[in-house]
Design a protein around this motif. Structure first.
Motif, PDB file in Angstrom:
ATOM      1  N   THR A 496      -3.390  14.323  -2.170  1.00 46.47           N
ATOM      2  CA  THR A 496      -4.146  14.568  -3.396  1.00 46.47           C
ATOM      3  C   THR A 496      -4.715  13.254  -3.900  1.00 46.47           C
ATOM      4  OG1 THR A 496      -2.646  16.378  -3.982  1.00 46.47           O
ATOM      5  CG2 THR A 496      -4.055  15.499  -5.734  1.00 46.47           C
ATOM      6  N   PHE A 497      -6.022  13.224  -4.123  1.00 48.27           N
ATOM      7  CA  PHE A 497      -6.675  12.036  -4.661  1.00 48.27           C
ATOM      8  C   PHE A 497      -6.636  12.108  -6.184  1.00 48.27           C
ATOM      9  CE2 PHE A 497      -8.152  12.283  -0.408  1.00 48.27           C
ATOM     10  CZ  PHE A 497      -8.359  10.978  -0.016  1.00 48.27           C
ATOM     11  N   CYS A 498      -6.133  11.070  -6.804  1.00 52.87           N
ATOM     12  CA  CYS A 498      -5.906  11.102  -8.246  1.00 52.87           C
ATOM     13  C   CYS A 498      -6.670   9.965  -8.929  1.00 52.87           C
ATOM     14  CB  CYS A 498      -4.422  10.955  -8.560  1.00 52.87           C
ATOM     15  SG  CYS A 498      -3.419  12.243  -7.764  1.00 52.87           S
ATOM     16  N   ALA A 499      -7.252  10.315 -10.093  1.00 53.95           N
ATOM     17  CA  ALA A 499      -8.023   9.330 -10.858  1.00 53.95           C
ATOM     18  C   ALA A 499      -7.294   8.863 -12.098  1.00 53.95           C
ATOM     19  CB  ALA A 499      -9.390   9.910 -11.240  1.00 53.95           C
ATOM     20  N   THR A 500      -6.155   9.504 -12.439  1.00 47.63           N
ATOM     21  CA  THR A 500      -5.368   9.093 -13.603  1.00 47.63           C
ATOM     22  C   THR A 500      -3.894   9.231 -13.274  1.00 47.63           C
ATOM     23  OG1 THR A 500      -5.224  11.304 -14.587  1.00 47.63           O
ATOM     24  CG2 THR A 500      -7.176   9.960 -15.154  1.00 47.63           C
ATOM     25  N   ALA A 501      -3.061   8.619 -14.103  1.00 49.46           N
ATOM     26  CA  ALA A 501      -1.616   8.734 -13.920  1.00 49.46           C
ATOM     27  C   ALA A 501      -1.155  10.168 -14.148  1.00 49.46           C
ATOM     28  CB  ALA A 501      -0.895   7.782 -14.874  1.00 49.46           C
ATOM     29  N   ASP A 502      -1.805  10.869 -15.094  1.00 47.59           N
ATOM     30  CA  ASP A 502      -1.432  12.262 -15.340  1.00 47.59           C
ATOM     31  C   ASP A 502      -1.722  13.130 -14.122  1.00 47.59           C
ATOM     32  OD1 ASP A 502      -0.562  11.661 -17.860  1.00 47.59           O
ATOM     33  OD2 ASP A 502      -2.443  12.238 -18.857  1.00 47.59           O
ATOM     34  N   GLU A 503      -2.866  12.911 -13.485  1.00 47.26           N
ATOM     35  CA  GLU A 503      -3.186  13.665 -12.272  1.00 47.26           C
ATOM     36  C   GLU A 503      -2.162  13.377 -11.172  1.00 47.26           C
ATOM     37  OE1 GLU A 503      -7.135  12.999 -10.926  1.00 47.26           O
ATOM     38  OE2 GLU A 503      -8.092  13.755 -12.762  1.00 47.26           O
ATOM     39  N   PRO A 514      10.577  13.994  -3.679  1.00 44.31           N
ATOM     40  CA  PRO A 514      10.108  12.608  -3.674  1.00 44.31           C
ATOM     41  C   PRO A 514       8.714  12.508  -3.050  1.00 44.31           C
ATOM     42  CG  PRO A 514      12.354  12.748  -2.854  1.00 44.31           C
ATOM     43  CD  PRO A 514      11.845  14.154  -2.955  1.00 44.31           C
ATOM     44  N   VAL A 515       7.878  11.660  -3.638  1.00 44.15           N
ATOM     45  CA  VAL A 515       6.512  11.515  -3.139  1.00 44.15           C
ATOM     46  C   VAL A 515       6.256  10.070  -2.749  1.00 44.15           C
ATOM     47  CG1 VAL A 515       5.647  13.437  -4.523  1.00 44.15           C
ATOM     48  CG2 VAL A 515       5.550  11.091  -5.436  1.00 44.15           C
ATOM     49  N   VAL A 516       5.156   9.910  -2.039  1.00 42.05           N
ATOM     50  CA  VAL A 516       4.652   8.594  -1.652  1.00 42.05           C
ATOM     51  C   VAL A 516       3.287   8.427  -2.307  1.00 42.05           C
ATOM     52  CG1 VAL A 516       3.924   7.127   0.260  1.00 42.05           C
ATOM     53  CG2 VAL A 516       5.873   8.665   0.548  1.00 42.05           C
ATOM     54  N   MET A 517       3.048   7.278  -2.884  1.00 44.60           N
ATOM     55  CA  MET A 517       1.733   6.967  -3.440  1.00 44.60           C
ATOM     56  C   MET A 517       1.184   5.733  -2.741  1.00 44.60           C
ATOM     57  SD  MET A 517       2.382   7.712  -7.503  1.00 44.60           S
ATOM     58  CE  MET A 517       0.720   7.199  -7.954  1.00 44.60           C
ATOM     59  N   LYS A 518      -0.123   5.732  -2.522  1.00 43.44           N
ATOM     60  CA  LYS A 518      -0.747   4.619  -1.809  1.00 43.44           C
ATOM     61  C   LYS A 518      -2.187   4.470  -2.249  1.00 43.44           C
ATOM     62  CE  LYS A 518       0.312   6.649   2.035  1.00 43.44           C
ATOM     63  NZ  LYS A 518       0.468   7.069   3.458  1.00 43.44           N
ATOM     64  N   THR A 519      -2.685   3.258  -2.123  1.00 39.62           N
ATOM     65  CA  THR A 519      -4.100   3.033  -2.403  1.00 39.62           C
ATOM     66  C   THR A 519      -4.935   3.689  -1.318  1.00 39.62           C
ATOM     67  OG1 THR A 519      -5.835   1.375  -2.757  1.00 39.62           O
ATOM     68  CG2 THR A 519      -4.105   0.816  -1.182  1.00 39.62           C
ATOM     69  N   ALA A 520      -6.080   4.238  -1.735  1.00 35.90           N
ATOM     70  CA  ALA A 520      -6.978   4.879  -0.782  1.00 35.90           C
ATOM     71  C   ALA A 520      -8.304   4.143  -0.674  1.00 35.90           C
ATOM     72  CB  ALA A 520      -7.225   6.332  -1.195  1.00 35.90           C
ATOM     73  N   VAL A 521      -8.322   2.888  -1.080  1.00 34.52           N
ATOM     74  CA  VAL A 521      -9.549   2.104  -1.009  1.00 34.52           C
ATOM     75  C   VAL A 521      -9.920   1.892   0.454  1.00 34.52           C
ATOM     76  CG1 VAL A 521     -10.624  -0.102  -1.575  1.00 34.52           C
ATOM     77  CG2 VAL A 521      -9.055   0.976  -3.198  1.00 34.52           C
ATOM     78  N   PRO A 522     -11.127   2.283   0.891  1.00 29.23           N
ATOM     79  CA  PRO A 522     -11.482   2.202   2.316  1.00 29.23           C
ATOM     80  C   PRO A 522     -11.431   0.795   2.885  1.00 29.23           C
ATOM     81  CG  PRO A 522     -13.053   3.568   1.111  1.00 29.23           C
ATOM     82  CD  PRO A 522     -12.198   2.901   0.085  1.00 29.23           C
ATOM     83  N   SER A 523     -11.692  -0.205   2.053  1.00 25.52           N
ATOM     84  CA  SER A 523     -11.776  -1.571   2.581  1.00 25.52           C
ATOM     85  C   SER A 523     -10.418  -2.188   2.859  1.00 25.52           C
ATOM     86  CB  SER A 523     -12.549  -2.463   1.600  1.00 25.52           C
ATOM     87  OG  SER A 523     -11.898  -2.468   0.335  1.00 25.52           O
ATOM     88  N   VAL A 524      -9.331  -1.533   2.437  1.00 24.66           N
ATOM     89  CA  VAL A 524      -7.987  -2.061   2.700  1.00 24.66           C
ATOM     90  C   VAL A 524      -7.552  -1.618   4.096  1.00 24.66           C
ATOM     91  CG1 VAL A 524      -5.575  -2.039   2.016  1.00 24.66           C
ATOM     92  CG2 VAL A 524      -7.366  -2.085   0.266  1.00 24.66           C
ATOM     93  N   ALA A 525      -7.445  -2.553   5.027  1.00 30.02           N
ATOM     94  CA  ALA A 525      -7.114  -2.207   6.406  1.00 30.02           C
ATOM     95  C   ALA A 525      -5.631  -1.899   6.567  1.00 30.02           C
ATOM     96  CB  ALA A 525      -7.530  -3.341   7.340  1.00 30.02           C
ATOM     97  N   SER A 555      -9.860   2.298  -7.532  1.00 28.45           N
ATOM     98  CA  SER A 555      -9.743   3.516  -8.328  1.00 28.45           C
ATOM     99  C   SER A 555      -9.138   4.683  -7.563  1.00 28.45           C
ATOM    100  CB  SER A 555     -11.125   3.926  -8.856  1.00 28.45           C
ATOM    101  OG  SER A 555     -12.018   4.153  -7.763  1.00 28.45           O
ATOM    102  N   GLU A 556      -9.167   4.665  -6.234  1.00 30.32           N
ATOM    103  CA  GLU A 556      -8.698   5.806  -5.449  1.00 30.32           C
ATOM    104  C   GLU A 556      -7.218   5.640  -5.111  1.00 30.32           C
ATOM    105  OE1 GLU A 556     -11.162   6.701  -2.104  1.00 30.32           O
ATOM    106  OE2 GLU A 556     -13.005   6.216  -3.155  1.00 30.32           O
ATOM    107  N   VAL A 557      -6.403   6.616  -5.551  1.00 28.98           N
ATOM    108  CA  VAL A 557      -4.961   6.598  -5.288  1.00 28.98           C
ATOM    109  C   VAL A 557      -4.562   7.946  -4.696  1.00 28.98           C
ATOM    110  CG1 VAL A 557      -2.657   6.413  -6.299  1.00 28.98           C
ATOM    111  CG2 VAL A 557      -4.512   4.955  -7.153  1.00 28.98           C
TER     112      VAL A 557
END
Length: 691
Positions: A496-503, A514-525, A555-557
């Motif tokens: 799920t792509f989230c734009a806020t902490a509430d999302e 338990p979940v995993v969160m990660k940055t989804a910025v394309p430029s991060v290799a 912005s993409e998480v």
């Protein structure tokens, strides 16, 4: 494509032929003295060469010319090539250096040569020539002498090294039939030569010594077609960084990445060796002896120490040295002195007076026993220098062959320098004698592995280019990549792509665990390198803190469920030499450090993909280590095969990185993915990096 103009010509012209001692033109002319066709001297320096009337140019020769050997300076070669094209010559051999191996000016001259030749095929330039020994065709600067033609073909890029290998082989009774020096490979690729020799009834083994590879996929395909019936033994120089630099300066070509090269050769069924000497050793054991039908070796020795050393080295190569059955041991023990050993290795001790009796008898007895697949007598010191012992061995092996016995016999030769000549008595009868246990073990190991795998070499998997992806150059957006992967049967974890902490918290609540969160910025290799991953998040505060940190990177998480399993890495690249290449290995953040990976040219079948997994050091983790459940190899193999098809059908996909892929007993799911698009210049596709 045929190379008959080079190996089966009727008329050969030597451009630059000479009578003057010390001239290369004189060497070539003399080397062609035994050619069974016609040789025509082309020169403006003399009316006759060797008593044969000369002509001033190729175009003034009456009738057809099949082959022209150019013994002229580099600058004159394009002029002669144009004459060859006008005359309709089948092929030219350009011996001179001074072309692409020297830099940009030489590369331009080489391009001019190719253009001038037009349809005429070119061997070289910067080579030592070609030979077909059965026809007396020695269009090379090698002094071949009076030698018997054999079934081994040598393809070598190195001139001087190629000549040295050729000379060593002659000293050790390895009979070549054809020799091809490729030089700079301005026109003819190695794959064309391999295909020609595969179809040549006079060739049974090919030795390839390469410094550079241009058409890697074509070479692999040619070897893959030949390997089931014709061994192709390959050694490549320039494996190290220093070696690659040397290859660049010497041949004008970049060194090929060694890991990809070795994987491509293994997949094709080639016998890959480390050196020219090892290449010749393998050729010798394959040339005159039957292929081993299994992995069981018997060792005969008069020295326990050397026998044990050879046994250890054979085991390192995957060749067994089994203990003999009680009945066979008893039978052998009756003939040995009391202090001898009838186990395996069979040690007769230094009982010099009985060497001529025991070596032949033990060789024949073991070969006929049905308990071993190959026999290695160690001929140490006096045994190697005793003519009666060697004659007995020679006659025993001949009797084995006459009786239909197919157990090969290889000799380990350990003797002073003055005794080396005695090996000729065996080698001339087709019994290879290799010096010292290390050389024997390596060569025999290659023979055993080739014999066991050649029937399993399968044709290449077909791939047809698909419609190009309508994406700009750069990383594929994280939301778009799963759709592309799904098209090739590759599952990705729910994201799920989230734009806020509430999302992010709402997504975590829906996943119920338990979940995993990660940055989804394309430029991060590599997310781990920028602290772009948070694991095992269960509370709203945990998720909010993670979102605050990760959103600072972009912005993409992403929010994903946490999955358990064995972490694997599956990837692919477009190699500049071999084209699409797929990789599979033990994954996670340690993949670069552990380097437990396997490569293969894409596409691969699921069966090949599972074979890649079985080659990994960590395969036991997949098979079920210490009571753990085994993973679903079929599902993991489908992921690898799917990635391989994807990059083979989409050459614009320059890189794929699925790490990790979580493998479990019920499937395999990618939980992290990076896809990169690079459209080739001139394709009309957008070149900017996508956001």
């Amino acid at each position: 494509m045929t190379l008959d103009s080079f190996f089966e010509p009727a008329r050969v012209a030597v451009v630059g032929a000479s009578d003057r001692p010390g001239k290369v033109g004189s060497v070539i002319w003399k080397n062609l003295a035994d050619f069974d066709g016609e040789v025509i001297p082309v020169t403006t320096s003399a009316d006759r060469v060797g008593g044969v009337r000369s002509v001033p140019s190729l175009t003034e020769i009456e009738g057809k010319v099949d082959l022209a050997v150019l013994v002229v300076p580099a600058r004159a070669a394009p002029v002669i090539a144009r004459q060859a094209a006008a005359k309709g010559v089948g092929g030219i051999v350009v011996l001179a250096g001074g072309f692409a191996e020297t830099g940009p000016a030489g590369a331009a001259l080489q391009a001019e040569l190719v253009e001038a030749a037009g349809p005429v095929r070119i061997v070289g330039p910067n080579c030592f020539g070609i030979q077909n020994i059965a026809r007396g065709l020695n269009a090379s600067i090698t002094m071949a002498g009076e030698i018997e033609a054999g079934q081994v073909a040598l393809v070598t890029q190195s001139g001087a090294y190629g000549m040295a290998i050729h000379s060593l082989a002659l000293d050790e009774n390895l009979r070549f039939g054809k020799v091809y020096s490729s030089g700079n490979k301005a026109d003819i690729g190695d794959h064309e030569v391999i295909r020609y020799f595969h179809e040549d009834p006079g060739t049974g083994i090919v030795c390839l010594l390469a410094e550079s590879v241009a058409d890697g996929a074509e070479l692999a395909a040619a070897i893959r077609a030949a390997s089931p019936t014709m061994p192709v033994i390959v050694t490549k120089t320039g494996r190290s960084e220093a070696g690659a630099r040397a290859a660049l300066s010497h041949t004008g070509a970049l060194g090929t990445d060694d890991a990809v090269f070795r994987a491509a050769m293994s997949q094709a069924g080639a016998i890959s060796v480390r050196s020219g000497l090892e290449m010749l050793d393998v050729a010798r054991v394959l040339d005159t002896q039957p292929l081993p039908r299994g992995t069981r070796a018997a060792i005969i020795t008069n020295s326990g120490g050397v026998g044990v050393e050879l046994a250890d080295m054979l085991e390192d190569e995957g060749v067994e040295v089994p203990e003999l059955s009680p009945g066979l041991r008893d039978r052998i023990a009756e003939r040995l002195p009391p202090i001898g050993s009838a186990r395996n290795p069979v040690d007769m001790t230094p009982i010099w007076s009985r060497f001529a009796e025991l070596y032949p008898w033990l060789t024949g007895t073991l070969a006929r026993s049905g308990e071993v697949d190959l026999v290695i007598p160690i001929l140490l010191q006096r045994a190697a220098m005793d003519e009666a012992t060697l004659a007995g061995l020679r006659d025993t092996v001949a009797a084995l062959r006459d009786g239909g016995n197919r157990v090969p016999v290889y000799c380990c030769w350990v003797t002073p320098r003055e005794g080396r000549g005695m090996a000729g008595m065996l080698q001339s009868a087709g019994i290879p004698c290799l010096e010292w246990p290390e050389r024997v073990a390596r060569a025999v190991g290659h023979a055993v592995r080739y014999a066991s795998t050649r029937s399993r070499i399968t044709p290449s998997v077909r791939a047809d280019p698909a419609e190009p992806l309508r994406l700009a150059d750069g990383p594929v957006p994280a939301a778009e990549a799963p759709r592309i992967l799904a098209g090739y049967g590759i599952s990705t974890v729910e994201s799920t792509f989230c734009a806020t902490a509430d999302e992010a918290w709402a997504a975590a609540e829906r996943l119920d665990g338990p979940v995993v969160m990660k940055t989804a910025v394309p430029s991060v290799a590599h997310r781990a390198e920028v602290d772009g991953v948070r694991m095992d998040l269960s509370t709203g505060d945990d998720v909010a803190d993670a979102y605050r940190d990760l959103s600072a990177l972009g912005s993409e998480v992403l929010v994903q469920p946490r999955l358990d399993g064995v972490e694997m890495a599956v990837g692919a690249v477009q190699d500049p030499v071999f084209g699409p290449v797929v990789m599979a290995g033990m994954g996670g953040t340690m993949v670069e450090l552990l380097e437990d990976v396997a490569f293969a040219l894409a596409p691969v079948s699921k069966k090949e993909a599972i074979g890649m997994l079985r080659s990994l050091k960590g395969f036991q983790l997949l098979a079920g280590y210490r009571g753990r459940s085994a993973v679903d190899l079929d599902a993991l193999g489908e992921v690898i095969a799917g990635v391989s098809r994807m990059v083979a059908e989409h050459p614009e996909l320059s890189e794929v990185d699925l790490n990790p892929v979580m493998a479990t007993g019920t499937g395999a799911v990618a939980v992290d993915w990076k896809l990169y698009v690079t459209h080739p210049p001139g394709s009309g596709r957008p070149q900017q990096v996508s956001s």
